[in-house]
Design a protein around this motif. Structure first.
Motif, PDB file in Angstrom:
ATOM      1  N   ASP A  95       0.853  -1.183   0.000  1.00 35.52           N
ATOM      2  CA  ASP A  95       0.000   0.000   0.000  1.00 35.52           C
ATOM      3  C   ASP A  95       0.891   1.236   0.000  1.00 35.52           C
ATOM      4  OD1 ASP A  95      -1.811   2.015   0.351  1.00 35.52           O
ATOM      5  OD2 ASP A  95      -2.445   1.407   2.368  1.00 35.52           O
ATOM      6  N   PRO A  96       0.947   1.949  -1.119  1.00 42.57           N
ATOM      7  CA  PRO A  96       1.833   3.120  -1.184  1.00 42.57           C
ATOM      8  C   PRO A  96       1.505   4.176  -0.138  1.00 42.57           C
ATOM      9  CG  PRO A  96       1.082   2.481  -3.377  1.00 42.57           C
ATOM     10  CD  PRO A  96       0.248   1.709  -2.385  1.00 42.57           C
ATOM     11  N   ALA A  97       0.250   4.180   0.349  1.00 37.10           N
ATOM     12  CA  ALA A  97      -0.149   5.183   1.345  1.00 37.10           C
ATOM     13  C   ALA A  97       0.252   4.782   2.758  1.00 37.10           C
ATOM     14  CB  ALA A  97      -1.662   5.394   1.282  1.00 37.10           C
ATOM     15  N   ALA A  98       0.715   3.550   2.932  1.00 33.84           N
ATOM     16  CA  ALA A  98       1.095   3.082   4.263  1.00 33.84           C
ATOM     17  C   ALA A  98       2.361   3.795   4.740  1.00 33.84           C
ATOM     18  CB  ALA A  98       1.302   1.574   4.241  1.00 33.84           C
ATOM     19  N   TRP A 102       9.944   3.678   1.406  1.00 36.31           N
ATOM     20  CA  TRP A 102       9.824   3.372  -0.021  1.00 36.31           C
ATOM     21  C   TRP A 102      10.808   2.289  -0.443  1.00 36.31           C
ATOM     22  CZ3 TRP A 102      14.021   3.873  -3.188  1.00 36.31           C
ATOM     23  CH2 TRP A 102      15.044   4.738  -2.808  1.00 36.31           C
ATOM     24  N   ARG A 103      11.951   2.218   0.227  1.00 44.90           N
ATOM     25  CA  ARG A 103      12.958   1.211  -0.124  1.00 44.90           C
ATOM     26  C   ARG A 103      12.419  -0.194   0.107  1.00 44.90           C
ATOM     27  NH1 ARG A 103      14.526   5.497   2.350  1.00 44.90           N
ATOM     28  NH2 ARG A 103      16.278   6.794   1.660  1.00 44.90           N
ATOM     29  N   ASP A 104      11.756  -0.379   1.249  1.00 41.41           N
ATOM     30  CA  ASP A 104      11.170  -1.692   1.552  1.00 41.41           C
ATOM     31  C   ASP A 104      10.048  -2.026   0.572  1.00 41.41           C
ATOM     32  OD1 ASP A 104      12.886  -2.017   3.722  1.00 41.41           O
ATOM     33  OD2 ASP A 104      11.487  -1.026   5.106  1.00 41.41           O
ATOM     34  N   GLN A 105       9.256  -1.024   0.227  1.00 43.17           N
ATOM     35  CA  GLN A 105       8.158  -1.259  -0.707  1.00 43.17           C
ATOM     36  C   GLN A 105       8.677  -1.572  -2.105  1.00 43.17           C
ATOM     37  OE1 GLN A 105       5.505   2.178  -0.283  1.00 43.17           O
ATOM     38  NE2 GLN A 105       4.266   0.968   1.133  1.00 43.17           N
ATOM     39  N   LEU A 106       9.741  -0.885  -2.503  1.00 45.28           N
ATOM     40  CA  LEU A 106      10.316  -1.144  -3.820  1.00 45.28           C
ATOM     41  C   LEU A 106      10.925  -2.550  -3.866  1.00 45.28           C
ATOM     42  CD1 LEU A 106      10.757   0.137  -6.579  1.00 45.28           C
ATOM     43  CD2 LEU A 106      12.956   1.009  -5.758  1.00 45.28           C
ATOM     44  N   ARG A 107      11.603  -2.943  -2.788  1.00 42.29           N
ATOM     45  CA  ARG A 107      12.145  -4.308  -2.716  1.00 42.29           C
ATOM     46  C   ARG A 107      11.020  -5.340  -2.797  1.00 42.29           C
ATOM     47  NH1 ARG A 107      15.520  -1.810   1.327  1.00 42.29           N
ATOM     48  NH2 ARG A 107      17.704  -1.726   0.618  1.00 42.29           N
ATOM     49  N   LYS A 150       7.409   8.364  -3.955  1.00 46.58           N
ATOM     50  CA  LYS A 150       7.860   8.518  -2.566  1.00 46.58           C
ATOM     51  C   LYS A 150       9.377   8.647  -2.447  1.00 46.58           C
ATOM     52  CE  LYS A 150       5.850   5.906   0.537  1.00 46.58           C
ATOM     53  NZ  LYS A 150       5.279   4.719   1.222  1.00 46.58           N
ATOM     54  N   THR A 151      10.115   8.299  -3.498  1.00 47.50           N
ATOM     55  CA  THR A 151      11.577   8.394  -3.437  1.00 47.50           C
ATOM     56  C   THR A 151      12.049   9.839  -3.378  1.00 47.50           C
ATOM     57  OG1 THR A 151      11.885   8.468  -5.848  1.00 47.50           O
ATOM     58  CG2 THR A 151      11.774   6.283  -4.819  1.00 47.50           C
ATOM     59  N   GLY A 152      11.243  10.764  -3.904  1.00 44.28           N
ATOM     60  CA  GLY A 152      11.652  12.159  -3.971  1.00 44.28           C
ATOM     61  C   GLY A 152      12.300  12.535  -5.287  1.00 44.28           C
ATOM     62  N   LEU A 153      12.375  11.588  -6.225  1.00 39.86           N
ATOM     63  CA  LEU A 153      12.927  11.911  -7.541  1.00 39.86           C
ATOM     64  C   LEU A 153      12.018  12.918  -8.252  1.00 39.86           C
ATOM     65  CD1 LEU A 153      13.988   8.394  -8.878  1.00 39.86           C
ATOM     66  CD2 LEU A 153      15.524  10.342  -8.539  1.00 39.86           C
ATOM     67  N   PRO A 154      12.600  13.835  -9.021  1.00 37.58           N
ATOM     68  CA  PRO A 154      11.760  14.748  -9.806  1.00 37.58           C
ATOM     69  C   PRO A 154      11.001  13.969 -10.871  1.00 37.58           C
ATOM     70  CG  PRO A 154      14.064  14.974 -10.413  1.00 37.58           C
ATOM     71  CD  PRO A 154      14.036  14.101  -9.203  1.00 37.58           C
TER      72      PRO A 154
END
Length: 252
Positions: A95-98, A102-107, A150-154
């Motif tokens: 859940d992206p809103a959780a 972001w690193r754990d979610q991406l993994r 969520k990473t903050g990348l533009p």
């Protein structure tokens, strides 16, 4: 992830612009619907592979005539696209809103995608053949995009990050899936097959130097099983990509 469509004139089973088939009428077999046909297609593809899959083979498995299947899908490509989206539905999405890093979610997303590619080796060629806009595929793509935000990348860097991570996972999972399928056909365990393959390759003079260097690297890592080596390499490679994203965010 969405890719270019298969063929120059065909778009997608999800864009046909006509009523969904499946209402039973005169001449249609009982006990048959698009969901059952798709599920059996996935089972056949898993068991026999993409090359052996045909509408005739599917009909035999369903114990109906080939024409009966065409009550529910127009073409074999339609059915393959449906099967492809069904296995995307196996993915457990974070859940992206959780309140989760972001690193754990991406993994988690990367591991889910890799596992699906390994379970279903026939997915790899199809993933690049269709638009991948079925509901399950879109849910996966949406989750990936939301985690990357969520990473903050533009904005203009996000697709590059998605490509770096998931094209890596695609390649890794594809090779791993084909390797395990090849091992299964030999009747060996992965460790037995690996030892056998190394023994054969070392007999090729031109390969001796490369094999010697590879052996040194594997010995330096420790005497792990093939499964452990595959898992450790994947985890480290994924960490490298995540570190790259962090570095690019820090650079601004």
């Amino acid at each position: 992830m969405a890719t270019a469509g298969r063929g120059s004139s065909r778009t997608s089973v999800w864009l046909e612009g006509k009523p969904r088939r499946g209402r039973r009428g005169d001449g249609q077999p009982s006990g048959l619907d698009r969901e059952r046909i798709t599920a059996v297609s996935v089972r056949l593809l898993d068991a026999e592979g993409l090359a052996k899959f045909s509408m005739r083979r599917l009909a035999a498995e369903l114990n109906v005539t080939a024409m009966s299947v065409y009550w529910y899908v127009d073409t074999k490509d339609d059915l393959l696209e449906l099967a492809l989206d069904q296995v995307f539905g196996e993915l457990s999405l974070p859940d992206p809103a959780a309140d989760e890093d972001w690193r754990d979610q991406l993994r988690a997303l990367a591991r889910e995608y890799r596992s699906m590619l390994v379970r279903h080796p026939w997915v790899s060629p199809l993933a690049g053949s269709f638009l991948n806009i079925g509901p399950n595929s879109l849910s996966f793509s949406r989750a990936v995009q939301q985690v990357i935000v969520k990473t903050g990348l533009p904005v203009h860097r996000r697709t590059g990050a998605i490509s770096a991570v998931f094209q890596f996972v695609y390649g890794y999972g594809t090779i791993e899936g084909h390797f395990l399928a090849r091992v299964a056909r030999t009747g060996m365990t992965p460790d037995e097959y690996h030892q056998h393959a190394v023994s054969l390759v070392t007999q090729a003079p031109d390969a001796a130097e490369v094999i010697e260097e590879s052996t040194k690297i594997m010995e330096a890592r420790g005497g792990d099983t093939v499964e452990e080596m595959i898992e450790r390499d994947f985890a480290f490679a994924l960490d490298l990509l995540i570190a790259g994203i962090e570095a690019m965010v820090a650079r601004g």
